[in-house]
Design a protein around this motif. Structure first.
Motif, PDB file in Angstrom:
ATOM      1  N   THR A   9       0.806  -1.219   0.000  1.00 30.39           N
ATOM      2  CA  THR A   9       0.000   0.000   0.000  1.00 30.39           C
ATOM      3  C   THR A   9       0.838   1.267   0.000  1.00 30.39           C
ATOM      4  O   THR A   9       0.292   2.370   0.040  1.00 30.39           O
ATOM      5  N   ASP A  10       2.151   1.125  -0.071  1.00 29.71           N
ATOM      6  CA  ASP A  10       3.004   2.301   0.055  1.00 29.71           C
ATOM      7  C   ASP A  10       3.184   3.065  -1.250  1.00 29.71           C
ATOM      8  O   ASP A  10       3.550   4.238  -1.237  1.00 29.71           O
ATOM      9  N   ARG A  11       2.955   2.396  -2.394  1.00 29.14           N
ATOM     10  CA  ARG A  11       3.186   3.078  -3.667  1.00 29.14           C
ATOM     11  C   ARG A  11       2.007   2.849  -4.637  1.00 29.14           C
ATOM     12  O   ARG A  11       2.151   2.124  -5.630  1.00 29.14           O
ATOM     13  N   PRO A  12       0.846   3.417  -4.358  1.00 27.97           N
ATOM     14  CA  PRO A  12      -0.287   3.240  -5.276  1.00 27.97           C
ATOM     15  C   PRO A  12      -0.052   4.010  -6.576  1.00 27.97           C
ATOM     16  O   PRO A  12       0.701   4.995  -6.597  1.00 27.97           O
ATOM     17  N   ASP A  13      -0.677   3.538  -7.648  1.00 23.63           N
ATOM     18  CA  ASP A  13      -0.577   4.268  -8.916  1.00 23.63           C
ATOM     19  C   ASP A  13      -1.586   5.412  -8.932  1.00 23.63           C
ATOM     20  O   ASP A  13      -2.275   5.665  -7.929  1.00 23.63           O
ATOM     21  N   ALA A  14      -1.686   6.111 -10.056  1.00 26.49           N
ATOM     22  CA  ALA A  14      -2.548   7.297 -10.133  1.00 26.49           C
ATOM     23  C   ALA A  14      -4.013   6.963  -9.876  1.00 26.49           C
ATOM     24  O   ALA A  14      -4.767   7.798  -9.372  1.00 26.49           O
ATOM     25  N   ALA A  15      -4.418   5.729 -10.205  1.00 28.50           N
ATOM     26  CA  ALA A  15      -5.816   5.328 -10.010  1.00 28.50           C
ATOM     27  C   ALA A  15      -6.074   4.810  -8.600  1.00 28.50           C
ATOM     28  O   ALA A  15      -7.222   4.561  -8.235  1.00 28.50           O
ATOM     29  N   GLY A  16      -5.011   4.617  -7.813  1.00 20.98           N
ATOM     30  CA  GLY A  16      -5.181   4.111  -6.465  1.00 20.98           C
ATOM     31  C   GLY A  16      -4.963   2.619  -6.326  1.00 20.98           C
ATOM     32  O   GLY A  16      -5.184   2.049  -5.252  1.00 20.98           O
TER      33      GLY A  16
END
Length: 434
Positions: A9-16
């Motif tokens: 959960t530390d590096r989500p993309d732009a969409a989450g």
């Protein structure tokens, strides 16, 4: 060895969406591997370490995670059994996707129907008329139905002689189309394949000479002079009079419905104290000049100034429906034999003449009565706008009354001159040659 999957959960993309990682613990060591899968929190079952059904393609994704587990365990057992060093690098190597061979691009041949769509677009760009394009489109619809019956898409190379025979069988047996309708589709196919060969420079599996079809001779329905007179004098409901008048005008001039529909005041011109029609035919784009006999001129005068068009002209379908009633009321009930080929058999039927009359019957009536009145075939060709005199000669073959009169004159009346047909009810005349 212990293997787990977790959602980072530390590096989500732009969409989450967050990445799914594999963690493995063995012999005091730890391995971490990014699976390249990402998902939302609502799509991941953290307790079971797998994707939920809400994740698109969840089954394939879970199968992929299971495959990674099995490959890692299998490699671990192999190294342990062989006494080889068990390192993170040795295990991670089995998780990496295999090196891909160079991609070889194989050109897929275009589908037959896609090429046919290109052909239709080319015809439209080259100025083909709408009526012609509709007929070409009908053939494409038949090809679509044929492909559906085959349950597969065709490419040009598939359309050989054997496939052509299957297509003909489909048209005749499944669609139960008349012979000349089949011939029309074959004509369009020939032109399409010629476009493929000559314009697109692509080879075809069949030659035009291998696509022979025999056009069926169709009896042309026309009104005799007596029947025409009965139609002129018939008492009709007011709702049918306009259709009757338009039909009679075509009987006096040989016009098609498409040309009648487009007539305007610019088409009527003075000639030697009378009036003539000068127009370019919609179907053939041929210029014609037609003398307006008194009955034809009278019909123009009847509707002068009452409408935008010179004469009432509804849709061809509506006028054909009206004509069935009109000719029935006029007493055109004589039985006519129609011949067709159905299922490989010649079928003959008896139908009352009023069931067979259409707007195009007027053009046939004009042609036949003009020949019976002595109009030369070459002149009739100019009036009708035929490009080839062979087309006009078809009418000469069906003037049975004239044949019978000539035989009676020769066999029963000796050298008695033939009756002066041109003086009887002269409604079909033309502009004199310049």
């Amino acid at each position: 060895m212990t293997i787990q999957f977790e959602r980072r959960t530390d590096r989500p993309d732009a969409a989450g969406r967050c990445a799914i990682h594999l963690r493995a613990y063995f012999d005091g060591q730890r391995l971490r591997f990014a699976t390249r899968e990402r998902c939302f929190a609502t799509e991941w079952n953290a307790d079971k370490g797998c994707f939920k059904k809400s994740f698109p393609g969840y089954q394939d994704a879970n199968d992929y995670l299971q495959a990674l587990t099995e490959r890692l365990q299998s490699r671990y057992r192999y190294l342990r059994t062989e006494g080889l060093p068990i390192t993170v690098e040795a295990l991670k190597a089995v998780l990496q996707p295999p090196a891909q061979a160079p991609t070889v691009v194989v050109e897929t041949p275009p589908l037959l129907l896609d090429l046919y769509a290109d052909y239709q677009a080319a015809l439209q760009a080259r100025g083909n008329l709408k009526q012609s394009l509709v007929s070409v489109g009908n053939t494409r619809a038949h090809l679509q139905g044929f492909e559906k019956s085959l349950r597969r898409k065709l490419v040009v190379a598939d359309y050989d002689v054997a496939m052509h025979d299957r297509f003909l069988a489909y048209l005749r047996q499944k669609r139960q189309l008349a012979q000349n309708t089949v011939c029309k589709s074959v004509k369009h196919l020939k032109a399409f394949l010629r476009y493929v060969r000559e314009d697109r420079k692509m080879p075809t599996a069949i030659e035009s000479r291998e696509m022979k079809v025999q056009w069926a001779e169709v009896d042309k329905v026309y009104l005799t002079a007596t029947e025409l007179a009965a139609l002129e004098s018939a008492l009709l409901p007011s709702t049918l009079v306009a259709t009757r008048d338009a039909f009679l005008f075509c009987c006096y001039t040989g016009l098609r419905h498409s040309d009648l529909h487009e007539l305007n005041t610019a088409n009527v011109q003075e000639w030697d104290g009378s009036r003539v029609l000068r127009l370019t035919q919609t179907k053939t784009r041929t210029a014609v000049s037609i003398y307006l006999t008194p009955p034809a001129a009278a019909l123009l005068d009847k509707y002068a100034g009452t409408r935008a068009k010179l004469l009432p002209a509804f849709t061809n379908q509506a006028m054909n429906r009206n004509l069935k009633q009109i000719t029935k009321l006029a007493g055109l009930r004589q039985a006519v034999e129609t011949v067709s080929v159905e299922g490989g058999k010649v079928v003959k039927r008896q139908q009352p003449k009023h069931d067979l009359v259409t707007m195009h019957t007027a053009r046939h009536t004009f042609a036949v009565l003009s020949l019976m009145r002595g109009l030369p075939v070459a002149v009739l060709q100019k009036v009708l706008g035929h490009a080839k005199i062979q087309t006009t000669m078809i009418y000469a073959k069906i003037v049975e009354d004239f044949q019978h009169q000539e035989m009676r004159r020769v066999w029963e009346g000796g050298n008695t001159p033939a009756p002066a047909l041109a003086l009887v009810n002269p409604v079909c005349q033309i502009e004199a040659a310049a």
